[in-house]
Design a protein around this motif. Structure first.
Motif, short mmCIF file in Angstrom:
data_model
loop_
_atom_site.label_atom_id
_atom_site.label_comp_id
_atom_site.label_asym_id
_atom_site.label_seq_id
_atom_site.Cartn_x
_atom_site.Cartn_y
_atom_site.Cartn_z
N TYR A 227 -17.56 65.39 -62.23
CA TYR A 227 -16.97 64.49 -63.22
C TYR A 227 -17.79 63.22 -63.33
O TYR A 227 -18.07 62.71 -64.41
CB TYR A 227 -15.57 64.02 -62.79
N ARG A 228 -18.14 62.69 -62.17
CA ARG A 228 -18.86 61.42 -62.16
C ARG A 228 -20.19 61.54 -62.87
O ARG A 228 -20.60 60.64 -63.60
CB ARG A 228 -19.12 60.97 -60.73
N LEU B 200 -30.86 48.72 -55.23
CA LEU B 200 -29.82 48.28 -56.15
C LEU B 200 -28.50 48.96 -55.83
O LEU B 200 -28.48 50.08 -55.35
CB LEU B 200 -30.23 48.65 -57.59
N PRO B 201 -27.40 48.25 -56.09
CA PRO B 201 -26.10 48.89 -55.93
C PRO B 201 -25.91 49.99 -56.97
O PRO B 201 -26.58 50.00 -58.00
CB PRO B 201 -25.11 47.76 -56.14
N ALA B 202 -24.99 50.89 -56.68
CA ALA B 202 -24.76 52.02 -57.58
C ALA B 202 -24.20 51.56 -58.92
O ALA B 202 -23.43 50.60 -58.98
CB ALA B 202 -23.79 52.99 -56.92
N ARG C 175 -21.61 52.29 -61.09
CA ARG C 175 -20.39 53.09 -61.11
C ARG C 175 -20.16 53.57 -62.55
O ARG C 175 -20.25 52.79 -63.49
CB ARG C 175 -19.22 52.28 -60.59
N ASP D 120 -17.77 54.30 -64.65
CA ASP D 120 -16.89 53.66 -65.62
C ASP D 120 -17.46 52.33 -66.11
O ASP D 120 -17.31 51.95 -67.26
CB ASP D 120 -15.48 53.46 -65.03
N VAL D 121 -18.16 51.64 -65.21
CA VAL D 121 -18.74 50.36 -65.61
C VAL D 121 -20.04 50.58 -66.37
O VAL D 121 -20.36 49.86 -67.32
CB VAL D 121 -19.00 49.49 -64.37
N PHE D 122 -20.78 51.62 -65.95
CA PHE D 122 -22.09 51.82 -66.57
C PHE D 122 -21.98 52.26 -68.03
O PHE D 122 -22.82 51.91 -68.85
CB PHE D 122 -22.91 52.83 -65.77
N GLU E 275 -20.04 51.19 -70.19
CA GLU E 275 -19.96 49.95 -70.95
C GLU E 275 -21.37 49.40 -71.24
O GLU E 275 -21.69 49.06 -72.38
CB GLU E 275 -19.19 48.95 -70.08
N VAL E 276 -22.17 49.32 -70.19
CA VAL E 276 -23.53 48.79 -70.36
C VAL E 276 -24.36 49.71 -71.25
O VAL E 276 -25.09 49.26 -72.14
CB VAL E 276 -24.21 48.68 -68.99
#
Lengths: 394, 313
Positions: free
Chosen positions: B137-138, B278-280, B282, B284-286, B288-289
């Motif tokens: 899913y991710r 770098l941090p992952a 995520r 759901d946030v990505f 958006e970007v």
């Protein structure tokens, strides 16, 4: 030297180690991690990835079957060891290494194992593990037993079908009112980057936690062997370990590794106070990282009203990023005075404020979050593995 | 085929291509081992030998399966990554030679990277494991964020060269490399490469918070093939950047083919170096970007390139 011997030697050089921590054996687990890293081995994140299973602390009657089940999931060649005190770590890992190198022993181990894992484990000593898993009725033979990292609980179709002996998932309305399959998955108790002994039984729709129930599984004798291992700086090291966990779950491997190394330095230092500038430096590095802030902002915010209503400790105010920074502040503060009092460990540095029952808190914290953010939210609470004893005996 | 400047070589040369891909993978794995060992304070030599040790370890390990696993799809997913990477480099010209001189080479590459969607999902699905499924899913959620920006990043060089043929795109950078006036497209492209290789910040599908996610149940040769596939995708993506943005085989002194290898290795090392830093992202946030920042940015880039192309012709 034959080819097999050569391959064996090379293989064992980069063994992957699944480290499971029994409640109260935090110090032992940290020592194991340190030795594993020093030997050039690697921590594993799942049984399938592991060659060695290192159990920190003797598993009690509830924990033993779970450990046994995880052991059954190691593909092999495999070896296991139980370590109950920091002093035993090096000899125990040495013996495990020898077992891994022993071709004949590994052949014998492999000969008796079935390739297809056993699902009908209902009676393998699991009946007594009473942590809420059993109330999903007939849904859940398939889903707890691998303890934590399991396979086998999702499928669709008719309830009467049981492929591989696993009952199928049943549907339920999701947040949008649409029917969606519900999976019952237990997180913990033997999960890396997870509070030792904690089990969170989750009902998942997709990867969103729609309901959860928390419970503790005790180990043998909590922390009894470790009390003499507490030193000045331990409280700070515990904070750093929790910080590293949040960073690792956020996927920032470089910073997590720094935090773990700093934790080990603090534990090993004669004068942990001297390491404060290092912690400050780590704090600045974490604070400066815009990506991290952007990623952790707004994740499970807890506002003052919610704190007051639920009588949660003040240190949980804010989102995951705020809590991460405040854990770093506490790490630094706990080294400010070279504390000699053992009492300082669980009081001022850890769970400040009224004692909370973690099993009640966690379901409220993770409700409606996806698994990733739920893990982040739990890790950000900075639970104290050393103060855990009081909580468990409530 | 096309009227491009590259020569199509016989199918037998595909072996050479595969060997070069293998060498790039090895380089990436060795450097990654070194970087990892340095970060955790272990010995550098041990780190450099890590690919060998890991290979030996996985070859010695027993293959395992899970209850009611969909074995065919599960293993197809893992092994497919290697095949996909090999098909990707088929359209990358090595100086003057190419194995496959397609008129639509860029579309071919794009189709291959979309194939990764299915392969990753199948690997997560096939093991019949909750963690694998969540990993799947991710990956799909992340893919929604990176795929469109990646596609539009690939469009920029094609507009400038007025061709979808990879050789023609490389030849069109006679004066100035595309990376110079398409930096946004280049950066977004590299991000896309890391993302379809499930690499570094784009690896939440393999996250330690879900016990390894898509790879949670893989062991032995299955894991070796899966990990090798990720490295191969990374290497193929780095190699494809050379004709697209970095002037193909052009460069002083060295022969063209060697320049391609050197540039590909450089891009690859940058990707390896950036892995842990770098941090992952995520999912759901990505998303958006991806949609609110990257997509508009790369569309503006395409517009600028189109204006320049029309104005110049």
């Amino acid at each position: 030297m034959g080819l097999t011997t050569w391959i064996t030697r090379r293989a064992v050089r980069s063994a992957h180690v699944l480290i499971v921590e029994m409640p109260g054996h935090w110090t032992t687990r940290v020592h194991v991690e340190r030795v594993v890293r020093a030997w050039g081995w690697h921590p594993a994140v799942a049984p399938a990835d592991a060659d060695l299973l290192i159990v920190c602390g003797a598993p009690g009657p509830q924990m033993a079957p779970l450990v046994e089940r995880v052991w059954g999931q190691l593909p092999g060649p495999r070896a296991q060891a139980t370590v109950t005190a920091p002093a035993e770590v090096i000899p125990a890992l040495g013996r495990a290494q020898a077992a891994l190198l022993d071709q004949r022993g590994q052949w014998e181990d492999a000969r008796d194992r079935a390739i297809e894992p056993d699902v009908e484990h209902g009676d393998t000593g699991h009946g007594d593990v009473d942590h809420g898993e059993m109330d999903h009725g007939d849904m859940d033979h398939g889903d707890m037993d691998h303890g934590d990292m399991d396979h086998g609980d999702m499928d669709h179709g008719d309830m009467d079908m049981k492929p591989g002996g696993i009952p199928l998932a049943e549907g339920s309305e999701d947040r949008d009112g649409l029917e969606m399959d519900v999976l019952h998955v237990s997180l913990g108790p033997l999960l890396p980057h997870w509070p030792a002994g904690l089990v969170l039984d989750c009902s998942l729709q997709g990867d969103v936690v729609v309901a959860a129930k928390a419970a503790w599984i005790l180990g043998d004798v909590v922390g009894a062997h470790e009390s003499d291992a507490y030193r000045p700086g331990t409280a700070g090291a515990v904070r750093l370990d929790n910080v590293a966990t949040v960073l690792a779950l956020a996927g920032w491997v470089a910073a997590a590794t720094s935090a773990w190394r700093l934790r080990d330095d603090v534990l090993g230092a004669q004068d942990p106070h001297a390491l404060r500038p290092e912690i400050e430096r780590l704090r600045r590095r974490v604070a400066r990282n815009r990506l991290l802030r952007w990623s952790l902002r707004r994740v499970r915010p807890i506002d003052a009203a919610e704190l007051a209503e639920r009588t949660w400790p003040r240190m949980w105010e804010g989102d995951v990023h705020d809590r991460l920074m405040s854990a770093l502040d506490r790490a630094s503060a706990s080294l400010a005075t070279s504390e000699r009092r053992r009492g300082a460990l669980d009081g001022s540095a850890g769970m400040a404020g009224p004692a909370v029952d973690v099993t009640e808190v966690l379901p409220q914290v993770v409700h409606g979050l996806d698994v990733a953010t739920a893990r982040l939210a739990i890790a950000s609470l900075d639970l104290d593995p050393l103060g855990m004893t009081q909580i468990q005996h409530v | 085929m096309s009227d491009s400047s590259v020569v199509t070589v016989g199918a037998g040369w595909a072996l050479v291509g595969l060997v070069l891909l293998g060498l790039l993978v090895l380089l990436a794995a060795v450097v990654d081992g070194l970087v990892g060992a340095r970060a955790s304070g272990a010995s550098a030599l041990g780190g450099a030998m890590r690919p060998l040790d890991e290979g030996a370890r996985l070859l010695r390990q027993r293959r395992r399966t899970t209850v009611a696993a969909d074995s065919l799809l599960w293993r197809l997913g893992g092994g497919g990554l290697l095949v996909t990477a090999a098909l990707m480099i088929a359209v990358v010209p090595l100086g003057d030679w190419t194995i496959l001189d397609l008129d639509v080479g860029i579309v071919w590459f794009n189709a291959m990277d979309v194939l990764v969607w299915a392969l990753l999902w199948l690997t997560g699905w096939g093991a019949n494991s909750a963690h694998g499924l969540i990993g799947g899913y991710r990956f799909l959620a992340l893919a929604l964020g990176y795929e469109l920006p990646l596609m539009f990043a690939l469009v920029a060089p094609a507009i400038a060269a007025e061709s979808l043929n990879v050789g023609t795109v490389a030849a069109a950078q006679d004066g100035v490399w595309f990376v110079v006036w398409m930096p946004i497209a280049f950066v977004v492209y590299l991000m896309g490469v890391a993302a379809f290789s499930v690499w570094g910040p784009f690896a939440p599908a393999l996250g330690s918070d879900i016990a390894g996610g898509v790879a949670a149940e893989l062991s032995s040769v299955d894991r070796l093939v899966f990990e090798g596939g990720r490295y191969a995708l990374l290497a193929a993506g780095a190699a494809f950047a050379v004709p697209m943005f970095l002037g193909g085989g052009s460069g002083p002194l060295l022969p063209g083919w060697l320049w391609v290898v050197v540039k590909a290795a450089t891009v690859l090392l940058v990707l390896v170096w950036g892995r842990r830093r770098l941090p992952a992202a995520r999912p759901d946030v990505f998303v958006e970007v991806g949609w609110l920042v990257l997509l508009p940015a790369v569309l503006v880039q395409d517009l600028l390139v189109a204006v320049v192309a029309v104005w110049g012709s």
